[in-house]
Scaffold this motif. Structure first.
Motif, PDB file in Angstrom:
ATOM      1  N   ALA A 183       0.846  -1.212   0.000  1.00  0.00           N
ATOM      2  CA  ALA A 183       0.000   0.000   0.000  1.00  0.00           C
ATOM      3  C   ALA A 183       0.872   1.250   0.000  1.00  0.00           C
ATOM      4  O   ALA A 183       0.604   2.217  -0.736  1.00  0.00           O
ATOM      5  CB  ALA A 183      -0.925  -0.009   1.210  1.00  0.00           C
ATOM      6  N   LEU A 184       1.942   1.222   0.815  1.00  0.00           N
ATOM      7  CA  LEU A 184       2.893   2.340   0.827  1.00  0.00           C
ATOM      8  C   LEU A 184       3.570   2.469  -0.538  1.00  0.00           C
ATOM      9  O   LEU A 184       3.723   3.584  -1.064  1.00  0.00           O
ATOM     10  CB  LEU A 184       3.953   2.110   1.910  1.00  0.00           C
ATOM     11  N   GLY A 185       3.936   1.316  -1.135  1.00  0.00           N
ATOM     12  CA  GLY A 185       4.600   1.338  -2.435  1.00  0.00           C
ATOM     13  C   GLY A 185       3.727   1.923  -3.521  1.00  0.00           C
ATOM     14  O   GLY A 185       4.179   2.768  -4.300  1.00  0.00           O
ATOM     15  N   PHE A 186       2.444   1.509  -3.571  1.00  0.00           N
ATOM     16  CA  PHE A 186       1.551   2.020  -4.607  1.00  0.00           C
ATOM     17  C   PHE A 186       1.236   3.497  -4.397  1.00  0.00           C
ATOM     18  O   PHE A 186       1.086   4.248  -5.370  1.00  0.00           O
ATOM     19  CB  PHE A 186       0.266   1.195  -4.663  1.00  0.00           C
ATOM     20  N   SER A 187       1.157   3.930  -3.142  1.00  0.00           N
ATOM     21  CA  SER A 187       0.908   5.363  -2.894  1.00  0.00           C
ATOM     22  C   SER A 187       2.083   6.205  -3.379  1.00  0.00           C
ATOM     23  O   SER A 187       1.910   7.342  -3.836  1.00  0.00           O
ATOM     24  CB  SER A 187       0.658   5.615  -1.402  1.00  0.00           C
ATOM     25  N   THR A 188       3.296   5.631  -3.298  1.00  0.00           N
ATOM     26  CA  THR A 188       4.488   6.332  -3.797  1.00  0.00           C
ATOM     27  C   THR A 188       4.548   6.266  -5.326  1.00  0.00           C
ATOM     28  O   THR A 188       4.755   7.277  -6.002  1.00  0.00           O
ATOM     29  CB  THR A 188       5.769   5.687  -3.210  1.00  0.00           C
ATOM     30  N   ALA A 189       4.338   5.065  -5.877  1.00  0.00           N
ATOM     31  CA  ALA A 189       4.478   4.874  -7.323  1.00  0.00           C
ATOM     32  C   ALA A 189       3.385   5.575  -8.119  1.00  0.00           C
ATOM     33  O   ALA A 189       3.594   5.940  -9.280  1.00  0.00           O
ATOM     34  CB  ALA A 189       4.481   3.382  -7.650  1.00  0.00           C
ATOM     35  N   LEU A 190       2.214   5.773  -7.501  1.00  0.00           N
ATOM     36  CA  LEU A 190       1.087   6.374  -8.219  1.00  0.00           C
ATOM     37  C   LEU A 190       1.074   7.897  -8.147  1.00  0.00           C
ATOM     38  O   LEU A 190       0.128   8.522  -8.636  1.00  0.00           O
ATOM     39  CB  LEU A 190      -0.242   5.817  -7.691  1.00  0.00           C
ATOM     40  N   SER A 191       2.109   8.484  -7.538  1.00  0.00           N
ATOM     41  CA  SER A 191       2.196   9.945  -7.573  1.00  0.00           C
ATOM     42  C   SER A 191       2.435  10.381  -9.019  1.00  0.00           C
ATOM     43  O   SER A 191       3.024   9.630  -9.812  1.00  0.00           O
ATOM     44  CB  SER A 191       3.329  10.451  -6.679  1.00  0.00           C
ATOM     45  N   LEU A 192       1.970  11.575  -9.367  1.00  0.00           N
ATOM     46  CA  LEU A 192       2.035  12.034 -10.755  1.00  0.00           C
ATOM     47  C   LEU A 192       3.465  12.033 -11.279  1.00  0.00           C
ATOM     48  O   LEU A 192       3.732  11.595 -12.411  1.00  0.00           O
ATOM     49  CB  LEU A 192       1.425  13.440 -10.861  1.00  0.00           C
ATOM     50  N   GLN A 193       4.399  12.503 -10.452  1.00  0.00           N
ATOM     51  CA  GLN A 193       5.797  12.562 -10.888  1.00  0.00           C
ATOM     52  C   GLN A 193       6.362  11.169 -11.164  1.00  0.00           C
ATOM     53  O   GLN A 193       6.985  10.929 -12.214  1.00  0.00           O
ATOM     54  CB  GLN A 193       6.644  13.254  -9.809  1.00  0.00           C
ATOM     55  N   ASN A 194       6.140  10.218 -10.232  1.00  0.00           N
ATOM     56  CA  ASN A 194       6.697   8.879 -10.402  1.00  0.00           C
ATOM     57  C   ASN A 194       6.027   8.120 -11.544  1.00  0.00           C
ATOM     58  O   ASN A 194       6.678   7.326 -12.239  1.00  0.00           O
ATOM     59  CB  ASN A 194       6.572   8.091  -9.099  1.00  0.00           C
TER      60      ASN A 194
ATOM     61  N   ILE B  64       9.200  -1.412  -6.194  1.00  0.00           N
ATOM     62  CA  ILE B  64       8.534  -2.701  -6.453  1.00  0.00           C
ATOM     63  C   ILE B  64       7.147  -2.473  -7.056  1.00  0.00           C
ATOM     64  O   ILE B  64       6.773  -3.104  -8.050  1.00  0.00           O
ATOM     65  CB  ILE B  64       8.452  -3.533  -5.153  1.00  0.00           C
ATOM     66  N   ALA B  65       6.367  -1.566  -6.455  1.00  0.00           N
ATOM     67  CA  ALA B  65       5.014  -1.289  -6.964  1.00  0.00           C
ATOM     68  C   ALA B  65       5.055  -0.734  -8.382  1.00  0.00           C
ATOM     69  O   ALA B  65       4.193  -1.040  -9.215  1.00  0.00           O
ATOM     70  CB  ALA B  65       4.295  -0.316  -6.034  1.00  0.00           C
ATOM     71  N   SER B  66       6.092   0.067  -8.675  1.00  0.00           N
ATOM     72  CA  SER B  66       6.187   0.665 -10.014  1.00  0.00           C
ATOM     73  C   SER B  66       6.376  -0.390 -11.097  1.00  0.00           C
ATOM     74  O   SER B  66       6.067  -0.162 -12.261  1.00  0.00           O
ATOM     75  CB  SER B  66       7.347   1.667 -10.066  1.00  0.00           C
ATOM     76  N   MET B  67       6.897  -1.565 -10.718  1.00  0.00           N
ATOM     77  CA  MET B  67       7.115  -2.628 -11.707  1.00  0.00           C
ATOM     78  C   MET B  67       5.791  -3.189 -12.210  1.00  0.00           C
ATOM     79  O   MET B  67       5.664  -3.525 -13.388  1.00  0.00           O
ATOM     80  CB  MET B  67       7.978  -3.731 -11.111  1.00  0.00           C
ATOM     81  N   TRP B  68       4.801  -3.311 -11.336  1.00  0.00           N
ATOM     82  CA  TRP B  68       3.480  -3.751 -11.782  1.00  0.00           C
ATOM     83  C   TRP B  68       2.865  -2.716 -12.729  1.00  0.00           C
ATOM     84  O   TRP B  68       2.326  -3.051 -13.768  1.00  0.00           O
ATOM     85  CB  TRP B  68       2.548  -3.963 -10.588  1.00  0.00           C
ATOM     86  N   ILE B  69       2.991  -1.442 -12.311  1.00  0.00           N
ATOM     87  CA  ILE B  69       2.453  -0.361 -13.142  1.00  0.00           C
ATOM     88  C   ILE B  69       3.179  -0.317 -14.484  1.00  0.00           C
ATOM     89  O   ILE B  69       2.568  -0.165 -15.549  1.00  0.00           O
ATOM     90  CB  ILE B  69       2.592   0.991 -12.400  1.00  0.00           C
ATOM     91  N   GLY B  70       4.510  -0.488 -14.448  1.00  0.00           N
ATOM     92  CA  GLY B  70       5.308  -0.476 -15.670  1.00  0.00           C
ATOM     93  C   GLY B  70       4.936  -1.603 -16.613  1.00  0.00           C
ATOM     94  O   GLY B  70       4.870  -1.409 -17.831  1.00  0.00           O
ATOM     95  N   ASN B  71       4.680  -2.793 -16.063  1.00  0.00           N
ATOM     96  CA  ASN B  71       4.278  -3.915 -16.917  1.00  0.00           C
ATOM     97  C   ASN B  71       2.954  -3.646 -17.613  1.00  0.00           C
ATOM     98  O   ASN B  71       2.769  -4.013 -18.778  1.00  0.00           O
ATOM     99  CB  ASN B  71       4.178  -5.202 -16.080  1.00  0.00           C
ATOM    100  N   LEU B  72       2.028  -2.995 -16.906  1.00  0.00           N
ATOM    101  CA  LEU B  72       0.737  -2.633 -17.517  1.00  0.00           C
ATOM    102  C   LEU B  72       0.946  -1.605 -18.627  1.00  0.00           C
ATOM    103  O   LEU B  72       0.367  -1.709 -19.712  1.00  0.00           O
ATOM    104  CB  LEU B  72      -0.208  -2.084 -16.442  1.00  0.00           C
ATOM    105  N   MET B  73       1.813  -0.625 -18.368  1.00  0.00           N
ATOM    106  CA  MET B  73       2.129   0.379 -19.392  1.00  0.00           C
ATOM    107  C   MET B  73       2.744  -0.275 -20.625  1.00  0.00           C
ATOM    108  O   MET B  73       2.426   0.086 -21.762  1.00  0.00           O
ATOM    109  CB  MET B  73       3.105   1.419 -18.827  1.00  0.00           C
ATOM    110  N   LEU B  74       3.617  -1.249 -20.386  1.00  0.00           N
ATOM    111  CA  LEU B  74       4.345  -1.867 -21.493  1.00  0.00           C
ATOM    112  C   LEU B  74       3.444  -2.715 -22.385  1.00  0.00           C
ATOM    113  O   LEU B  74       3.637  -2.737 -23.598  1.00  0.00           O
ATOM    114  CB  LEU B  74       5.491  -2.723 -20.941  1.00  0.00           C
ATOM    115  N   ILE B  75       2.478  -3.403 -21.798  1.00  0.00           N
ATOM    116  CA  ILE B  75       1.583  -4.207 -22.635  1.00  0.00           C
ATOM    117  C   ILE B  75       0.736  -3.295 -23.525  1.00  0.00           C
ATOM    118  O   ILE B  75       0.417  -3.614 -24.663  1.00  0.00           O
ATOM    119  CB  ILE B  75       0.702  -5.141 -21.771  1.00  0.00           C
ATOM    120  N   ILE B  76       0.392  -2.093 -23.001  1.00  0.00           N
ATOM    121  CA  ILE B  76      -0.360  -1.113 -23.792  1.00  0.00           C
ATOM    122  C   ILE B  76       0.537  -0.510 -24.879  1.00  0.00           C
ATOM    123  O   ILE B  76       0.128  -0.313 -26.022  1.00  0.00           O
ATOM    124  CB  ILE B  76      -0.937  -0.006 -22.886  1.00  0.00           C
TER     125      ILE B  76
END
Length: 500
Positions: free
Chosen positions: A8-19, A359-371
């Protein structure tokens, strides 16, 4: 429950606009350099290290990580359409991916690579999150003797698992260790091997070495390549695999995911090794072995899943133990050092937002990459028409500016150019430069922990064998040497790297 709180801490950090913006930038750059043959993640991360000086630490590491695992996605595009691997881990994909394109199934091959990569990346990131806490707790029990033994295991693993001949890999490791000795002695304060050159009293600059060996050298080598190749960029039509394709690819994706996840953690392991191993495994276990080399879908699904899984799990030893398992992770150590972050178990406690945010950004990055890789495949295909003679001068200028900006010294630019020539010679001699970078990074750390162990034990060398953890790691290192020396294992190792 604790893991959920951390994530939860990781996603709150990774989901910031800058990150999010830097994760997207990393994924785009990773895909771009994967698509453009000759520019792998090593060269690109080396080029971008100076840029990270001006970025916040979390954003910088998220972007560099995105470049690394994004390149695994992009590399498959040229491997399938042009029979030219975008980067080293995509070499195996050319064998069956290009044959699928020749049979008019380029779209299915690209979709197989993309879907397999997405699944493998997500599972491997879950493994990374699950193993992070227990491994970090174990790492707190490590003293100087244990760290020295662990680094010995890492260097031996890098030699054993490096492609090419063992003597050349040993030579590159030793050369890296020797280059790491240049500079000021930590204990005495005396300058070592600086030859009265003031710029060398602080040692060889990491960015200059990495940029020269992996940036300049790759560009020089790629100028020799002929650009005229048979391409199948117009045959990308139907992307969705059939039911029969799914039936054959799903087991290959699962095997590749778990094999790559395991090999990514090993010292000296990484995406390239995982893709070779996955292809060999699929060829031996598949019911359709006769189709391999002629367009077997398993020959794309297995290696592409394995290289993405390995790219993600290679962060485990870096983040939990502070030991880079491969050359790209050695560059990540350099990026962390730039921001005064000491890689290792203390990162989780001293900077949890960075640790779990990455770590959380890797899940987000994988979703971005498939798109990025499936709906936008037409954009990446058009990039293949850009002549490289126009790209390389611009890249060289960018590299030179990047090296100069680190210390504002022209000496570093000349040093990078010198290492570029040396790196090119190594490529011509078929010497893999990645072990050199690992030796350069781990050498000073090994020396420091070795000397600290002897100081604490008052000169007793037995400290390395009387401590159980240290003894276990040294036994593992010795076992690795003994196993690889066996004739049957040596033959299998040479065969594995000749699958191209």
């Amino acid at each position: 429950m604790e893991l959920i709180d951390h994530l939860a801490l990781g996603f709150s950090t990774a989901l910031s606009l800058q990150n999010l913006a830097y994760a997207f930038l990393g994924c785009v750059l990773g895909t771009l350099i994967g698509v453009l043959p000759g520019l792998g993640p090593l060269a690109t991360i080396a080029m971008l290290l100076p840029v990270t000086y001006t970025l916040p630490p979390v954003a910088a590491l998220i972007m560099l990580a995105g470049i690394y695992y994004g390149a695994q996605y992009g590399g498959s595009t040229t491997a399938i359409l042009v029979n030219l691997p975008g980067e080293s881990s995509s070499v195996v994909t050319t064998i069956d991916g290009y044959q699928m394109a020749r049979r008019g199934r380029a779209g299915v091959a690209l979709a197989t690579a993309g879907l397999g990569s997405f699944f493998a990346g997500c599972v491997a990131t879950l493994i990374l999150a699950a193993f992070a806490t227990p491994l970090s707790e174990l790492a707190f029990k490590f003293g100087p003797a244990e760290y020295f033994s662990l680094m010995c295991l890492g260097l031996i693993g890098a030699v054993v698992l490096a492609s090419g001949s063992l003597p050349k890999a040993v030579a590159m490791i030793v050369l890296g260790l020797l280059l790491g000795l240049i500079g000021t002695d930590v204990n005495s304060g005396a300058a070592r091997f600086s030859f009265d050159i003031p710029e060398l009293t602080d040692g060889i600059d990491f960015v200059a070495l990495a940029m020269g060996m992996f940036g300049f050298a790759e560009i020089i080598a790629n100028l020799e390549q002929k650009e005229a190749r048979e391409t199948f960029t117009d045959s990308v039509t139907n992307l969705w695999p059939t039911r029969e394709d799914f039936r054959r690819m799903i087991p290959a994706v699962l095997r590749g995911t778990f094999l790559g996840s395991a090999l990514g953690i090993l010292p000296g392991g990484g995406a390239a090794l995982a893709s070779f191993a996955a292809y060999s495994l699929e060829k031996k276990t598949s019911k359709y072995a006769h189709e391999f080399g002629k367009g077997a879908i398993e020959g794309v699904a297995g290696p592409e899943s394995a290289n993405n899984a390995a790219a993600q799990t290679s962060f485990i030893p870096l983040l939990t133990l502070g030991i880079p398992p491969n050359a790209v992770m050695a560059l990540m150590v350099g990026a962390m050092t730039i921001h005064n972050i000491q890689p290792g178990p203390q990162v989780m406690t001293s900077n949890p937002a960075l640790f779990w945010g990455l770590i959380a950004s890797m899940w987000i990055g994988n979703l971005m990459l498939i798109i990025l890789n499936l709906p936008m495949i037409g954009v990446w295909v058009k990039l293949l028409t850009v002549p490289y003679r126009y790209l390389y001068p611009a890249i060289l200028v960018f590299c030179g500016i990047g090296v100069y900006s680190v210390n504002n010294q022209t000496f570093d630019v000349f040093m990078a150019a010198g290492f570029g020539i040396i790196g090119y010679l190594f490529l011509k001699l078929k010497c893999e430069p990645a072990p050199l970078l690992l030796g350069f990074v781990l050498g000073p750390m090994m020396e420091e922990n070795f000397r600290r162990s002897l100081l604490l034990s008052r000169g007793e060398f037995t400290v390395f064998v009387t401590r159980p953890l240290s003894l276990g790691l040294l036994i593992a290192a010795a076992s690795l040497v003994a196993i690889v020396a066996l004739p049957s294992i040596k033959a299998k190792r040479e065969e594995a790297f000749q699958e191209e």
